[in-house]
Motif scaffolding. Structure first.
Motif, short mmCIF file in Angstrom:
data_model
loop_
_atom_site.label_atom_id
_atom_site.label_comp_id
_atom_site.label_asym_id
_atom_site.label_seq_id
_atom_site.Cartn_x
_atom_site.Cartn_y
_atom_site.Cartn_z
N UNK A 74 -40.38 28.52 -35.07
CA UNK A 74 -39.22 27.65 -35.06
C UNK A 74 -39.05 26.90 -36.38
N UNK A 75 -40.15 26.44 -36.93
CA UNK A 75 -40.09 25.75 -38.22
C UNK A 75 -39.59 26.68 -39.32
N UNK A 76 -40.06 27.92 -39.33
CA UNK A 76 -39.61 28.87 -40.35
C UNK A 76 -38.11 29.17 -40.22
N UNK A 77 -37.64 29.31 -38.98
CA UNK A 77 -36.22 29.59 -38.77
C UNK A 77 -35.36 28.43 -39.22
N UNK A 78 -35.76 27.20 -38.86
CA UNK A 78 -34.96 26.02 -39.20
C UNK A 78 -35.04 25.72 -40.69
N UNK A 79 -36.26 25.74 -41.25
CA UNK A 79 -36.43 25.41 -42.66
C UNK A 79 -35.75 26.43 -43.56
N UNK A 80 -35.80 27.71 -43.17
CA UNK A 80 -35.18 28.75 -43.98
C UNK A 80 -33.72 29.01 -43.66
N UNK A 81 -33.19 28.27 -42.67
CA UNK A 81 -31.79 28.45 -42.24
C UNK A 81 -31.51 29.93 -41.94
N UNK A 82 -32.38 30.49 -41.10
CA UNK A 82 -32.33 31.93 -40.82
C UNK A 82 -31.53 32.27 -39.57
N UNK A 83 -31.07 31.26 -38.83
CA UNK A 83 -30.34 31.54 -37.60
C UNK A 83 -28.91 31.95 -37.91
N UNK A 84 -28.53 33.13 -37.47
CA UNK A 84 -27.20 33.66 -37.76
C UNK A 84 -26.21 33.21 -36.68
N UNK A 85 -25.05 32.76 -37.12
CA UNK A 85 -24.00 32.33 -36.20
C UNK A 85 -22.80 33.28 -36.34
N UNK A 86 -22.17 33.60 -35.22
CA UNK A 86 -21.04 34.54 -35.27
C UNK A 86 -19.89 33.97 -36.08
N UNK A 87 -19.20 34.87 -36.81
CA UNK A 87 -18.07 34.45 -37.63
C UNK A 87 -16.88 34.02 -36.78
N UNK A 88 -16.78 34.58 -35.58
CA UNK A 88 -15.70 34.22 -34.68
C UNK A 88 -16.20 34.37 -33.25
N UNK A 89 -15.31 34.25 -32.29
CA UNK A 89 -15.69 34.29 -30.88
C UNK A 89 -15.58 35.69 -30.27
N UNK A 90 -15.37 36.69 -31.10
CA UNK A 90 -15.22 38.05 -30.58
C UNK A 90 -16.56 38.58 -30.08
N UNK A 91 -16.49 39.52 -29.15
CA UNK A 91 -17.70 40.14 -28.61
C UNK A 91 -18.49 40.84 -29.70
N UNK A 92 -17.79 41.49 -30.62
CA UNK A 92 -18.46 42.21 -31.71
C UNK A 92 -19.27 41.25 -32.59
N UNK A 93 -18.68 40.08 -32.93
CA UNK A 93 -19.39 39.11 -33.76
C UNK A 93 -20.60 38.54 -33.03
N UNK A 94 -20.46 38.28 -31.74
CA UNK A 94 -21.59 37.75 -30.97
C UNK A 94 -22.70 38.77 -30.84
N UNK A 95 -22.36 40.04 -30.64
CA UNK A 95 -23.38 41.10 -30.56
C UNK A 95 -24.12 41.22 -31.88
N UNK A 96 -23.38 41.13 -32.98
CA UNK A 96 -24.00 41.21 -34.30
C UNK A 96 -25.00 40.07 -34.50
N UNK A 97 -24.60 38.85 -34.15
CA UNK A 97 -25.50 37.71 -34.31
C UNK A 97 -26.72 37.83 -33.42
N UNK A 98 -26.54 38.30 -32.18
CA UNK A 98 -27.68 38.49 -31.29
C UNK A 98 -28.69 39.48 -31.87
N UNK A 99 -28.18 40.56 -32.45
CA UNK A 99 -29.06 41.56 -33.02
C UNK A 99 -29.84 41.00 -34.20
#
Length: 236
Positions: free
Chosen positions: A170-195
């Motif tokens: 968790x520290x590595x993810x937060x400190x490195x800002x590695x969490x990806x957020x979807x560009x929009x609310x589309x299913x495709x963007x959410x699937x990409x972020x989940x992957x």
């Protein structure tokens, strides 16, 4: 030839377009692009390969091969692609090889994790590892630590281990800002972020586990060298 191809550029049409531009610049007859990014089509399906027979261009996603024996599998795929594109037949437009929905997603995730090379996290955490080794060296000769560990049940030790690994990841993810957020609310963007987030978490967890195993081995060797079993056993 090699060039950067950053995240956010996984659209297969964009990849093929860049390859065609490069082919025209270099006057190539056939061109195949290899990428460590996952590729998907307009419908959000993950692809192994897309071929444009008319332009004699193809792009192959290496993570879609599953991450195991990638070199051998990619060589076979390249031979097939080049053989098909070089045949003097009537061009039949674009052809795509789509991964199966569930099994293909897991294979793609494994390929992305191995492409990330989680073992390279160890030298990147050398400062933390040095601090952990120093702490372990002191704790090894501390009788209170041995008494506390012996008093804890096995499930408490397991929970403590899992919690410590989760905290580091968790520290590595937060400190490195590695969490990806979807560009929009589309299913495709959410699937990409989940992957991408799944591959990040699995990669970091694997890297941290490698660090833990290394620390365990070093501390065990230190304990065997420093501690006298009879003396420590009698004291405890």
């Amino acid at each position: 030839m090699s060039e950067p191809f950053t995240t956010g550029s996984e659209d297969v049409e964009k990849a093929v377009g860049r390859l065609q531009e490069r082919a025209h610049e270099q006057d190539w007859d056939l061109v195949v692009g290899l990428t460590e990014l996952p590729l998907h089509d307009d419908e959000g399906r993950h692809l192994l390969v897309q071929t444009d027979r008319a332009q004699r261009t193809a792009v192959l996603s290496l993570p879609a091969l599953g991450g195991i024996r990638v070199q051998a599998r990619s060589r076979r795929a390249l031979r097939s692609l080049l053989s098909a594109m070089s045949e003097p037949s009537t061009p039949d437009g674009e052809q795509r090889v789509v991964l199966p929905h569930q099994r293909g997603w897991w294979r793609l995730l494994l390929g992305m994790v191995l492409a990330n090379r989680p073992w390279l996290l160890v030298p990147g955490l050398k400062s933390a590892l040095v601090a952990a080794l120093a702490t372990g060296a002191v704790a090894t000769v501390n009788s209170t630590v041995w008494l506390l560990a012996d008093s804890l049940s096995w499930w408490r030790l397991v929970v403590a281990t899992i919690a410590s690994i989760a905290l580091v990841v968790g520290w590595l993810v937060i400190d490195g800002e590695l969490w990806d957020r979807p560009d929009d609310e589309s299913l495709r963007a959410r699937e990409r972020s989940r992957l991408y987030n799944a591959s990040t978490v699995v990669t970091l967890t694997a890297g941290v586990l490698i660090c833990y195993v290394a620390l365990y081995i070093v501390n065990l060797a230190w304990a065997l060298f420093v501690l006298d079993p009879d003396l420590m056993g009698g004291y405890l």
